[in-house]
Design a protein around this motif. Structure first.
Motif, mmCIF file in Angstrom:
data_model
loop_
_atom_site.group_PDB
_atom_site.id
_atom_site.type_symbol
_atom_site.label_atom_id
_atom_site.label_comp_id
_atom_site.label_asym_id
_atom_site.label_seq_id
_atom_site.Cartn_x
_atom_site.Cartn_y
_atom_site.Cartn_z
ATOM 1 N N SER A 225 5.772 9.052 -0.724
ATOM 2 C CA SER A 225 5.992 9.132 -2.171
ATOM 3 C C SER A 225 4.731 9.576 -2.903
ATOM 4 C CB SER A 225 6.495 7.794 -2.717
ATOM 5 O OG SER A 225 5.533 6.790 -2.519
ATOM 6 N N SER A 226 3.564 9.162 -2.444
ATOM 7 C CA SER A 226 2.321 9.594 -3.079
ATOM 8 C C SER A 226 2.082 11.085 -2.882
ATOM 9 C CB SER A 226 1.136 8.811 -2.523
ATOM 10 O OG SER A 226 1.221 7.468 -2.906
ATOM 11 N N ILE A 227 2.420 11.597 -1.716
ATOM 12 C CA ILE A 227 2.278 13.029 -1.464
ATOM 13 C C ILE A 227 3.209 13.817 -2.371
ATOM 14 C CG2 ILE A 227 2.706 14.844 0.247
ATOM 15 C CD1 ILE A 227 1.694 12.819 2.370
ATOM 16 N N ILE A 228 4.460 13.367 -2.493
ATOM 17 C CA ILE A 228 5.429 14.055 -3.353
ATOM 18 C C ILE A 228 4.978 14.021 -4.810
ATOM 19 C CG2 ILE A 228 7.791 13.951 -4.265
ATOM 20 C CD1 ILE A 228 8.624 13.019 -1.425
ATOM 21 N N ILE A 229 4.539 12.877 -5.284
ATOM 22 C CA ILE A 229 4.077 12.745 -6.675
ATOM 23 C C ILE A 229 2.870 13.649 -6.925
ATOM 24 C CG2 ILE A 229 3.023 11.151 -8.327
ATOM 25 C CD1 ILE A 229 5.942 10.606 -8.035
ATOM 26 N N LEU A 230 1.949 13.697 -5.990
ATOM 27 C CA LEU A 230 0.760 14.533 -6.145
ATOM 28 C C LEU A 230 1.131 16.020 -6.173
ATOM 29 C CD1 LEU A 230 -2.293 14.421 -6.450
ATOM 30 C CD2 LEU A 230 -2.472 14.501 -3.971
ATOM 31 N N ILE A 231 2.057 16.435 -5.326
ATOM 32 C CA ILE A 231 2.502 17.831 -5.327
ATOM 33 C C ILE A 231 3.175 18.181 -6.650
ATOM 34 C CG2 ILE A 231 4.161 19.440 -4.294
ATOM 35 C CD1 ILE A 231 3.483 18.099 -1.577
ATOM 36 N N VAL A 232 4.050 17.320 -7.134
ATOM 37 C CA VAL A 232 4.720 17.561 -8.419
ATOM 38 C C VAL A 232 3.697 17.622 -9.548
ATOM 39 C CG1 VAL A 232 6.290 16.528 -10.116
ATOM 40 C CG2 VAL A 232 6.929 16.605 -7.707
ATOM 41 N N GLU B 204 1.214 -9.033 6.059
ATOM 42 C CA GLU B 204 0.900 -7.613 6.186
ATOM 43 C C GLU B 204 2.082 -6.776 5.705
ATOM 44 O OE1 GLU B 204 -1.977 -6.203 7.367
ATOM 45 O OE2 GLU B 204 -2.844 -8.202 7.465
ATOM 46 N N PRO B 205 1.816 -5.601 5.169
ATOM 47 C CA PRO B 205 2.918 -4.710 4.798
ATOM 48 C C PRO B 205 3.579 -4.138 6.051
ATOM 49 C CG PRO B 205 0.833 -3.608 4.466
ATOM 50 C CD PRO B 205 0.519 -5.028 4.836
ATOM 51 N N SER B 206 4.847 -3.842 5.940
ATOM 52 C CA SER B 206 5.555 -3.267 7.084
ATOM 53 C C SER B 206 5.153 -1.804 7.270
ATOM 54 C CB SER B 206 7.068 -3.371 6.876
ATOM 55 O OG SER B 206 7.455 -2.536 5.802
ATOM 56 N N ASP B 207 5.412 -1.306 8.453
ATOM 57 C CA ASP B 207 5.123 0.102 8.733
ATOM 58 C C ASP B 207 5.978 1.013 7.863
ATOM 59 O OD1 ASP B 207 3.226 -0.562 10.624
ATOM 60 O OD2 ASP B 207 4.643 -0.483 12.296
ATOM 61 N N ALA B 208 7.215 0.592 7.603
ATOM 62 C CA ALA B 208 8.107 1.383 6.747
ATOM 63 C C ALA B 208 7.551 1.472 5.330
ATOM 64 C CB ALA B 208 9.503 0.786 6.732
ATOM 65 N N TYR B 209 7.022 0.366 4.813
ATOM 66 C CA TYR B 209 6.437 0.373 3.476
ATOM 67 C C TYR B 209 5.244 1.330 3.421
ATOM 68 C CZ TYR B 209 4.014 -1.009 -0.734
ATOM 69 O OH TYR B 209 3.390 -0.979 -1.952
ATOM 70 N N LEU B 210 4.382 1.272 4.417
ATOM 71 C CA LEU B 210 3.204 2.131 4.439
ATOM 72 C C LEU B 210 3.596 3.603 4.512
ATOM 73 C CD1 LEU B 210 0.933 0.080 6.856
ATOM 74 C CD2 LEU B 210 0.811 0.178 4.358
ATOM 75 N N LEU C 17 -4.537 9.875 -4.079
ATOM 76 C CA LEU C 17 -5.255 10.093 -2.822
ATOM 77 C C LEU C 17 -5.584 8.779 -2.119
ATOM 78 C CD1 LEU C 17 -7.636 13.027 -3.800
ATOM 79 C CD2 LEU C 17 -5.628 13.123 -2.308
ATOM 80 N N LEU C 18 -5.974 7.780 -2.883
ATOM 81 C CA LEU C 18 -6.226 6.464 -2.292
ATOM 82 C C LEU C 18 -4.969 5.912 -1.644
ATOM 83 C CD1 LEU C 18 -8.543 4.655 -4.860
ATOM 84 C CD2 LEU C 18 -9.064 5.211 -2.496
ATOM 85 N N ASN C 19 -3.844 6.091 -2.311
ATOM 86 C CA ASN C 19 -2.593 5.586 -1.772
ATOM 87 C C ASN C 19 -2.143 6.377 -0.546
ATOM 88 O OD1 ASN C 19 -0.670 3.588 -1.930
ATOM 89 N ND2 ASN C 19 0.757 4.883 -3.038
ATOM 90 N N ILE C 20 -2.518 7.631 -0.451
ATOM 91 C CA ILE C 20 -2.177 8.424 0.730
ATOM 92 C C ILE C 20 -3.024 7.985 1.926
ATOM 93 C CG2 ILE C 20 -2.314 10.734 1.745
ATOM 94 C CD1 ILE C 20 -1.587 11.807 -1.092
ATOM 95 N N PHE C 21 -4.324 7.821 1.711
ATOM 96 C CA PHE C 21 -5.224 7.510 2.818
ATOM 97 C C PHE C 21 -5.367 6.019 3.100
ATOM 98 C CE2 PHE C 21 -6.721 11.738 1.431
ATOM 99 C CZ PHE C 21 -6.479 12.414 2.617
ATOM 100 N N PHE C 22 -5.171 5.182 2.079
ATOM 101 C CA PHE C 22 -5.319 3.728 2.242
ATOM 102 C C PHE C 22 -4.148 2.995 1.584
ATOM 103 C CE2 PHE C 22 -9.630 5.540 1.807
ATOM 104 C CZ PHE C 22 -10.099 5.285 3.081
ATOM 105 N N PRO C 23 -2.921 3.150 2.090
ATOM 106 C CA PRO C 23 -1.775 2.503 1.448
ATOM 107 C C PRO C 23 -1.816 0.976 1.555
ATOM 108 C CG PRO C 23 -1.093 3.474 3.511
ATOM 109 C CD PRO C 23 -2.511 3.913 3.261
ATOM 110 N N ARG C 24 -2.497 0.473 2.568
ATOM 111 C CA ARG C 24 -2.612 -0.982 2.730
ATOM 112 C C ARG C 24 -3.397 -1.597 1.565
ATOM 113 N NH1 ARG C 24 -1.737 -3.552 7.731
ATOM 114 N NH2 ARG C 24 -1.674 -1.458 8.600
ATOM 115 N N PHE C 25 -4.393 -0.891 1.069
ATOM 116 C CA PHE C 25 -5.168 -1.369 -0.087
ATOM 117 C C PHE C 25 -4.271 -1.500 -1.317
ATOM 118 C CE2 PHE C 25 -7.705 -0.315 -3.879
ATOM 119 C CZ PHE C 25 -8.539 -1.413 -3.886
#
Length: 64
Positions: free
Chosen positions: A48-55, A36-42, A13-21
């Motif tokens: 990927s975090s959403i997919i992992i959480l669903i699985v 700074e991280p790129s927009d593509a990375y974010l 959840l942290l990675n979904i809402f705060f990927p920059r952290f």
């Protein structure tokens, strides 16, 4: 084991809402100056975090 499951969901959840952290915790400390991280990375980090959480919710939660 339940603590691990709880921590896994919190990190996802942290990675979904705060990927920059997550980027700063993994890569940001290695770089000198302003970086700074790129927009593509974010975006890919969120997807990927959403997919992992669903699985996780589909396959692991019914085992609890």
């Amino acid at each position: 084991m339940v603590i691990f499951y709880f921590l896994f969901v919190i990190v996802a959840l942290l990675n979904i809402f705060f990927p920059r952290f997550g980027w700063y915790m993994r890569y940001g400390w290695m770089v000198k100056g302003d970086s700074e991280p790129s927009d593509a990375y974010l975006l890919m980090s969120r997807i990927s975090s959403i997919i992992i959480l669903i699985v996780f919710l589909i396959f692991v939660v019914p085992l609890i």
